[in-house]
Enzyme design. Sequence first.
Site, PDB file in Angstrom:
ATOM      1  N   ARG A 121     -79.069 -42.170 -83.196  1.00 38.46           N
ATOM      2  CA  ARG A 121     -78.504 -41.416 -82.080  1.00 38.46           C
ATOM      3  C   ARG A 121     -77.931 -42.389 -81.059  1.00 38.46           C
ATOM      4  O   ARG A 121     -78.499 -42.631 -80.003  1.00 38.46           O
ATOM      5  CB  ARG A 121     -79.571 -40.508 -81.486  1.00 38.46           C
ATOM      6  CG  ARG A 121     -79.958 -39.391 -82.470  1.00 38.46           C
ATOM      7  CD  ARG A 121     -80.037 -38.057 -81.795  1.00 38.46           C
ATOM      8  NE  ARG A 121     -79.991 -36.972 -82.759  1.00 38.46           N
ATOM      9  CZ  ARG A 121     -80.625 -35.826 -82.601  1.00 38.46           C
ATOM     10  NH1 ARG A 121     -81.376 -35.620 -81.541  1.00 38.46           N
ATOM     11  NH2 ARG A 121     -80.497 -34.853 -83.495  1.00 38.46           N
ATOM     12  N   GLN A 126     -72.082 -40.409 -82.865  1.00 37.23           N
ATOM     13  CA  GLN A 126     -72.176 -39.000 -82.480  1.00 37.23           C
ATOM     14  C   GLN A 126     -71.398 -38.076 -83.413  1.00 37.23           C
ATOM     15  O   GLN A 126     -71.864 -36.993 -83.760  1.00 37.23           O
ATOM     16  CB  GLN A 126     -71.702 -38.818 -81.040  1.00 37.23           C
ATOM     17  CG  GLN A 126     -72.710 -39.275 -80.002  1.00 37.23           C
ATOM     18  CD  GLN A 126     -72.227 -39.030 -78.589  1.00 37.23           C
ATOM     19  OE1 GLN A 126     -71.043 -38.803 -78.343  1.00 37.23           O
ATOM     20  NE2 GLN A 126     -73.144 -39.067 -77.642  1.00 37.23           N
ATOM     21  N   ASP A 129     -73.352 -37.224 -86.691  1.00 36.11           N
ATOM     22  CA  ASP A 129     -74.716 -36.731 -86.528  1.00 36.11           C
ATOM     23  C   ASP A 129     -74.882 -35.343 -87.151  1.00 36.11           C
ATOM     24  O   ASP A 129     -74.606 -34.324 -86.526  1.00 36.11           O
ATOM     25  CB  ASP A 129     -75.063 -36.694 -85.037  1.00 36.11           C
ATOM     26  CG  ASP A 129     -76.524 -36.383 -84.777  1.00 36.11           C
ATOM     27  OD1 ASP A 129     -77.237 -35.983 -85.730  1.00 36.11           O
ATOM     28  OD2 ASP A 129     -76.968 -36.538 -83.623  1.00 36.11           O
ATOM     29  N   SER A 132     -77.385 -32.816 -85.396  1.00 38.64           N
ATOM     30  CA  SER A 132     -76.854 -32.109 -84.235  1.00 38.64           C
ATOM     31  C   SER A 132     -75.922 -30.982 -84.654  1.00 38.64           C
ATOM     32  O   SER A 132     -76.009 -29.858 -84.151  1.00 38.64           O
ATOM     33  CB  SER A 132     -76.116 -33.079 -83.308  1.00 38.64           C
ATOM     34  OG  SER A 132     -77.021 -33.960 -82.690  1.00 38.64           O
ATOM     35  N   TYR A 229     -85.571 -38.514 -79.617  1.00 40.16           N
ATOM     36  CA  TYR A 229     -86.410 -37.529 -80.274  1.00 40.16           C
ATOM     37  C   TYR A 229     -87.730 -37.375 -79.521  1.00 40.16           C
ATOM     38  O   TYR A 229     -88.190 -38.277 -78.836  1.00 40.16           O
ATOM     39  CB  TYR A 229     -86.720 -37.944 -81.719  1.00 40.16           C
ATOM     40  CG  TYR A 229     -85.524 -37.979 -82.628  1.00 40.16           C
ATOM     41  CD1 TYR A 229     -85.062 -36.823 -83.223  1.00 40.16           C
ATOM     42  CD2 TYR A 229     -84.860 -39.171 -82.895  1.00 40.16           C
ATOM     43  CE1 TYR A 229     -83.969 -36.847 -84.086  1.00 40.16           C
ATOM     44  CE2 TYR A 229     -83.764 -39.205 -83.740  1.00 40.16           C
ATOM     45  CZ  TYR A 229     -83.328 -38.036 -84.334  1.00 40.16           C
ATOM     46  OH  TYR A 229     -82.251 -38.072 -85.173  1.00 40.16           O
TER      47      TYR A 229
END
Length: 377
Positions: A121, A126, A129, A132, A229
């Site tokens: 992360r 991004q 990911d 997500s 996290y």
Amino acid sequence: MRIAVLRETAEAERRVAATPETVKKLIALGATVAVESGAGDGANISDSAYSDAGATVDGRDATIAGSDLILGVQGPDVGGLRGIKSGAMLVAILSPFARREEINTYAASGLTTMAMELMPRITRAQSMDVLSSQSNLSGYKAVIDAAESYGRAFPMMMTAAGTISAARVFVMGVGVAGLQAIATARRLGALVSATDVRAATKEQIESLGAKAIFVEAVKGIEGEGSGGYATEMSDEYKAAQAALVSSHIAKQDIVITTALIPGRPAPRLVSDAQIATMRAGSVIVDLAVESGGNVEGSVVGAAPVVHGVTIIGHRNMPSRLAADASALYSRNLYNFIAAFWDKDAATVVFPADDDIVKGVTLTRDGAVVHERLATAA
């Protein structure tokens, strides 16, 4: 470079690892793309759509043969990769902590494997990911599924016959899925509250117009693990949180739980005794059911009624929105490949010392190389 896209065989898996959009983009990079016939059926993508995008469409064996890189949603069994050439790469969601024996088999077969769910992360990653992108859809779908099962309206309604009170929705765990659940429930007109062990999420909850429910008596516990996290909490915090939740959950109509700890069983957030305090007709959606469950009594792939409360434990929530989930997931994969594409060589090059590559690589050169897996062996 030849890239293969396989048809998924896992139960309740309707997603696909490439769409016609990303097939075109991969071909534009300089790759050739082969797609297994029927790969897009679950996401309503026809074989002809892939052919029109420039991919060859054939059976599994022909698709795998000669391929340098295999793209999947869930990692296939090695037995389902007959004819794969030595040194080929597999990129998918591989669940290494739950499928350790299969990871060892990948290594023994000479595959280089990369687990997209372990994507670091960091800002540079991004757009890659997958957690997500898929969790965002899971949070939305959890609210929609809850609304379908709930026997009442979500928004307050004022009518000539009287007023209908707004539903009360409580979201437990405010990561990507939780934030989307809050936003969706708010759009449907519910009164929303939320909680998380990470103090930094309080502002996020309130920015979406929901009420933040946080333990205040226990100080100095942030609940923030590496990479953003959540991490496991102390016994003191767990006790304080349980007391807070017990008093709050009894007043709720809908509860959505989303808490996960990477590489560990999902934490238990809602007990049978707490469920018993909710009024009949209430609904709980456990998004962590496949990792052991946040809710006592939740069952993978089922919706039992306990103390008059329906506990929804759908398997593979993103797959219930297969078309959108596939579109987002396939873009994550494309962004990953494009970031390491060597234009001159017309192939992908993954430097072993790159932070992203180190974060996702499980096996290479016949060995398990991921630090967390290697130390756990």
